[in-house]
Design an enzyme around this catalytic site. Sequence first.
Site: not given
Length: 478
Positions: A46, A190
């Site tokens: 993400d 991430h």
Amino acid sequence: METTLLIWLFYLSSFYAFIPGLISRIFGFRAFRKGTSETEFAMTFDDGPDPRYTAQLLDMLKRYEAKATFFVVGSHAAQHPELLKRMQAEGHGIGIHNYVHRANWLMWPGSVRKQVNRTNEVIERVTGQRSVYYRPPWGIVNLFDLVGRHELKLVLWSGIFGDWRKRLGEDRLLKRMRRKMRGGEVLVLHDCGATLGANDEAPENMIRALERFLEEAYAKGLRSVTVERLMASTQKAHKAEQKAKGRKLSPMKRALVGGWLLYEKAFKWAFRLQEAEGAPFFHFRQTKYSGQTLELADGERLEKGDSILELHFDNKMLFDFSSRSRSAMQTAILMVRETERSLPKIAEHVRRDPKLREAKGLYGVSMINRGPEQFGFQVLDLPEGLFAKMTRVYLKVLLGVLHPSGASRLGEQSQLLVPKIMLMPMDVLLTRDFKNHKRADRKRKPADEPVRTALEDTGEKAASDNIPAEKQPAGAVT
């Protein structure tokens, strides 16, 4: 006054944000969180792409021939299109993570839609393809993410590790990741530390820990694949399991269905719904029509204040039909037969009651609306407005709860799930020979036009239920 306002704000926020989030996280409604593969897991990333870290991550994934899915922030993707091109060229999936990293709870539905569309426009402009995968920031969904946006597939996760904090460290991060080192898991990491609450240098630890994780996972015969591949293999396994075992519901699904059917009993009691003897498939009550003027087939008009029989399906019977059917066609046949059997009994019940005969006709709103003309119903568009929007939301939630495969039906046939008005004038109900009329209607069909039953076009979407006329501008929802 202030207390009342706070209570209403609490109720609205719960309905819009908290309850949908709970349903998606706990029940997995409309959200893909975990697969069933024994050997494949899905790595997802993400917040990127990031010019420092995403390229390093892609290099490492390439060394291990690992595939992943990147849920990109649109504003970041617009600044670094070369990274999106590389993701696509190297066989990775690309998903949507809003245009800016902002929680959906803090935005109106229209604002979220703009965020999603704007990000998808960036993806399409760079790759030539639109994405169908969506993960809202922090995995926080609102009501319209849950029951709307059916052009997108909502993807959450089964493993999250706090890798956005630098102080977690490489070793502790790896230790947490090892707990999810097995097939079927959807892991989220991430590749950018520039979002709120993250540390700018945290992805450095993530990349080092991930390389060690992949080394160990591949030694165990596991491999990383895209979300698309894991979803496809999971769906294939689920269909095979259903075929082998029949449609058995999980304890959680049974509890959810049981709660909803309990609510339906309370609704039936509260609004004093009737049923004709020997026709439990339909419930009805006499009430006043409160919607826009409608033209009936016999030339008369249904106007505000006219008496109507508000019609409702029995959702327990619908649930039983779809649960024991082996196919959409079998569900359709059961419903058509029960409707054929029930309508004459309703007509007889009305004939015996002078007060019921005062009604101008049967009236309801349903997503099961393709084919009821064969029984004498008119099918009309539901006027656009707040009621129409809320009706779509309500009935789609109901479909997801009551239908054994509701969530997949929502995804597969969302374009067909449009509530419509179904109206039968009283003289049609009282004079029609339903079986013979239906046969005659079929004979009048052109030879090249296939005969459709009420559900053949829409599959097993047995979604119908009860919104009382007092809460809507047009009458019952069935």
